[in-house]
Design an enzyme around this catalytic site. Sequence first.
Site, PDB file in Angstrom:
ATOM      1  N   ASP A  21     -78.940  93.673  30.274  1.00  0.00           N
ATOM      2  CA  ASP A  21     -79.792  92.569  30.757  1.00  0.00           C
ATOM      3  C   ASP A  21     -78.899  91.408  31.222  1.00  0.00           C
ATOM      4  OD1 ASP A  21     -82.967  91.379  29.741  1.00  0.00           O
ATOM      5  OD2 ASP A  21     -81.482  90.177  30.795  1.00  0.00           O
ATOM      6  N   ASP A 116     -83.750  92.477  36.293  1.00  0.00           N
ATOM      7  CA  ASP A 116     -82.388  92.274  35.772  1.00  0.00           C
ATOM      8  C   ASP A 116     -82.144  93.036  34.471  1.00  0.00           C
ATOM      9  OD1 ASP A 116     -83.804  90.786  33.853  1.00  0.00           O
ATOM     10  OD2 ASP A 116     -82.153  89.373  33.655  1.00  0.00           O
ATOM     11  N   GLU A 117     -82.961  94.034  34.235  1.00  0.00           N
ATOM     12  CA  GLU A 117     -82.909  94.689  32.928  1.00  0.00           C
ATOM     13  C   GLU A 117     -83.068  96.197  33.089  1.00  0.00           C
ATOM     14  OE1 GLU A 117     -86.219  93.410  30.584  1.00  0.00           O
ATOM     15  OE2 GLU A 117     -85.758  94.806  28.968  1.00  0.00           O
TER      16      GLU A 117
HETATM   17  P1  TTP Z   1     -85.203  87.519  31.679  1.00  0.00           P
HETATM   18  O1  TTP Z   1     -84.161  88.615  31.594  1.00  0.00           O
HETATM   19  O2  TTP Z   1     -86.339  87.560  30.738  1.00  0.00           O
HETATM   20  O3  TTP Z   1     -84.493  86.107  31.487  1.00  0.00           O
HETATM   21  P2  TTP Z   1     -83.098  85.577  31.985  1.00  0.00           P
HETATM   22  O4  TTP Z   1     -82.291  86.668  32.634  1.00  0.00           O
HETATM   23  O5  TTP Z   1     -83.314  84.376  32.835  1.00  0.00           O
HETATM   24  O6  TTP Z   1     -82.403  85.098  30.656  1.00  0.00           O
HETATM   25  P3  TTP Z   1     -81.834  85.996  29.444  1.00  0.00           P
HETATM   26  O7  TTP Z   1     -82.066  87.435  29.834  1.00  0.00           O
HETATM   27  O8  TTP Z   1     -80.388  85.668  29.360  1.00  0.00           O
HETATM   28  O9  TTP Z   1     -82.623  85.579  28.276  1.00  0.00           O
HETATM   29  O10 TTP Z   1     -85.798  87.464  33.142  1.00  0.00           O
HETATM   30  C1  TTP Z   1     -85.024  87.767  34.300  1.00  0.00           C
HETATM   31  C2  TTP Z   1     -85.425  86.881  35.457  1.00  0.00           C
HETATM   32  O11 TTP Z   1     -86.817  87.053  35.737  1.00  0.00           O
HETATM   33  C3  TTP Z   1     -85.245  85.417  35.171  1.00  0.00           C
HETATM   34  O12 TTP Z   1     -83.935  84.966  35.488  1.00  0.00           O
HETATM   35  C4  TTP Z   1     -86.298  84.768  36.012  1.00  0.00           C
HETATM   36  C5  TTP Z   1     -87.390  85.804  36.132  1.00  0.00           C
HETATM   37  N1  TTP Z   1     -88.503  85.423  35.248  1.00  0.00           N
HETATM   38  C6  TTP Z   1     -89.587  84.741  35.801  1.00  0.00           C
HETATM   39  O13 TTP Z   1     -89.628  84.538  37.022  1.00  0.00           O
HETATM   40  N2  TTP Z   1     -90.588  84.343  34.966  1.00  0.00           N
HETATM   41  C7  TTP Z   1     -90.569  84.559  33.614  1.00  0.00           C
HETATM   42  O14 TTP Z   1     -91.501  84.160  32.889  1.00  0.00           O
HETATM   43  C8  TTP Z   1     -89.441  85.255  33.043  1.00  0.00           C
HETATM   44  C9  TTP Z   1     -89.373  85.509  31.571  1.00  0.00           C
HETATM   45  C10 TTP Z   1     -88.443  85.658  33.912  1.00  0.00           C
HETATM   46 MG    MG Z   2     -82.038  88.517  31.728  1.00  0.00          MG
END
Ligand code: TTP
Ligand code: MG
Length: 418
Positions: A21, A116-117
Site C-alpha cells: 500500500d 494504491d493497494e
Molecule cells: P489510502 O491507501 O486509504 O490512503 P493513503 O495512501 O492516502 O494513506 P496511507 O495508505 O498511507 O494510510 O487511499 C489511497 C488514495 O485513495 C489516497 O491517497 C486518496 C484516495 N482516497 C480518497 O480519495 N478518499 C478516501 O476517503 C480515501 C480513504 C482515499
Molecule cells: Mg495508501
Amino acid sequence: MLKREEIFPVFRKTRYVVHVDLDAFFASVEVLLNPELKGKPVVVGGLPHERGVAATCSYEARKYGVHSGMPLRQCYKLCPQAVFVRGNYHLYQAFSEKFFRILREYTPDVEEASLDEAYLEFTRCRHLYPSFSETAREIKRRVEKDLGLSVSVGAASNKILAKLATKKAKPGGFFELQPGEEEEFLRELDISEIPGIGPKAQVMLRLLNVHKIADLWKLPLGTLRSLFGAPSDELYLLSRGIDCRLLEVEGKPESFSRETTFLQDIWDRELLLAHLAYLCDRLASALRREKLYARVVEVKLRYSDFKAVSRRRRLLLPVQETSRIYRVARESFLELWEGSRLALRLVGVKGSELVEARHLSLFEIYSEREERLSQALDRVREKYGFGSVLTVREKMLGEVYPEDRSRGFILKTASLTR
Ligand code: TTP
Ligand code: MG
C-alpha cells in the site's frame, strides 16, 4: 483460541501473501512533483474554504489530526499552515498503472484492491523464489526506486494478516508475520482494524466493553450472530486471523473503456471532440500496453436528462493507434450528436473484440513508423506523466480551463476493464 491449522489444516504454512500500500498516495505524488512541499503538511482534495472533503493528506498533516474524509474547512482549522491542493486524478491514475505493472513482474497473482493497494500471492510460483521474504523486500525497493514514492509492505499467510501487517509497517516499513505469531500480533489491536467492523458495529461492541481484538475472542459465536447476523461467521474467523479468501485476480480483459462525466454539461462541439480525442488517446495507450487491438470501437454519450445513446462500429482491420481510433470514434460521435446538438454530461469510448497482435494477418499489421512513434510516446509518458505529450486537440482542454485540467470541469474519469 483455536489455531488456524486446527480449522483449515490445508492452509498450514502453505500460503505466502504480500500486501502492498502506497503511503499517503495522492499527497506523496504531489510532493514528488513539487519538492518544495517536502516535509510540509499537505492536504489533497480542494482549497481550504471549498466545500468537500480531503481525499488524503501527508503524514505531516496527520499529526494535527487531519485525515481522509475530513471536511476541508475542518482540516484548515486544525492545520492552517498546511498546503492545500486540489489534486489531479489522471496523474494519480498514471502512477497507479505503473505501480501495478511493476507488481505483475513478480507474480501473475495480483489483486488490485484499490488504486494504491494490492495483494500478491507467491504460493503458485514458490519454486521461482528462493526467499519470499527477500522478494517482498525487493518489491518494496523497486516500487520506491521506479515510482519515487514511499510504500509499506506486509507479509503473512493470508490476506487479513498481510493487510494488518502493512498497517503496522506504515509509513514506509516492512513487516512480516511469522506463522505462530498471529495470536500475539492480533491481541492488542483495536477492533476497528478488522475490515467489516464499521462505525455502527464499533459502537455496539464498545458498549459491551469490547475494544481490542482479544476482547472480541471472548464473545461466543452465538452472541456475535445475534448482534450482526450473517457476517458474524466471517468476523469470528477474521478476528482470529483465519482467512481462506483467495485473491481476486482479473483474467484477460474483454474490453477497455474510458469515459468522462462532466461537472457541468457541455455543448461546445470542439470541446466535446477534445474530450473524445483525449479518451481515445487513453484507450489506445491501454491497448498498446496489453499488446491488443480492438475490432470494435463504441462511442457512448449521455445527455443532461441522463438518456444514453451509443454507436458501435465493427472494423475490417482492428485498431490500436490513437488517430485511427479517434477517426472512427469521431465519426460515430458526430452521427449521434449532430442531429440533436444537446448538451452532454458524459462522453465515453470503448474498444472490444480484442485481438492479440500475433493473431493479426500480415495485411492487418500497420506501418512500423506509426508503431515506433507510439512506443516513443509511451516511453516519454511513462517517465513524465500522461499529460507531458498531448495532441493539439487535447491541449485545448488545458487552454479552456487552464487552472486545473482535472477537476475544474470533470466530475470523474473512469477506466473500465471487462
Ligand atoms: P489510502 O491507501 O486509504 O490512503 P493513503 O495512501 O492516502 O494513506 P496511507 O495508505 O498511507 O494510510 O487511499 C489511497 C488514495 O485513495 C489516497 O491517497 C486518496 C484516495 N482516497 C480518497 O480519495 N478518499 C478516501 O476517503 C480515501 C480513504 C482515499
Ligand atoms: Mg495508501
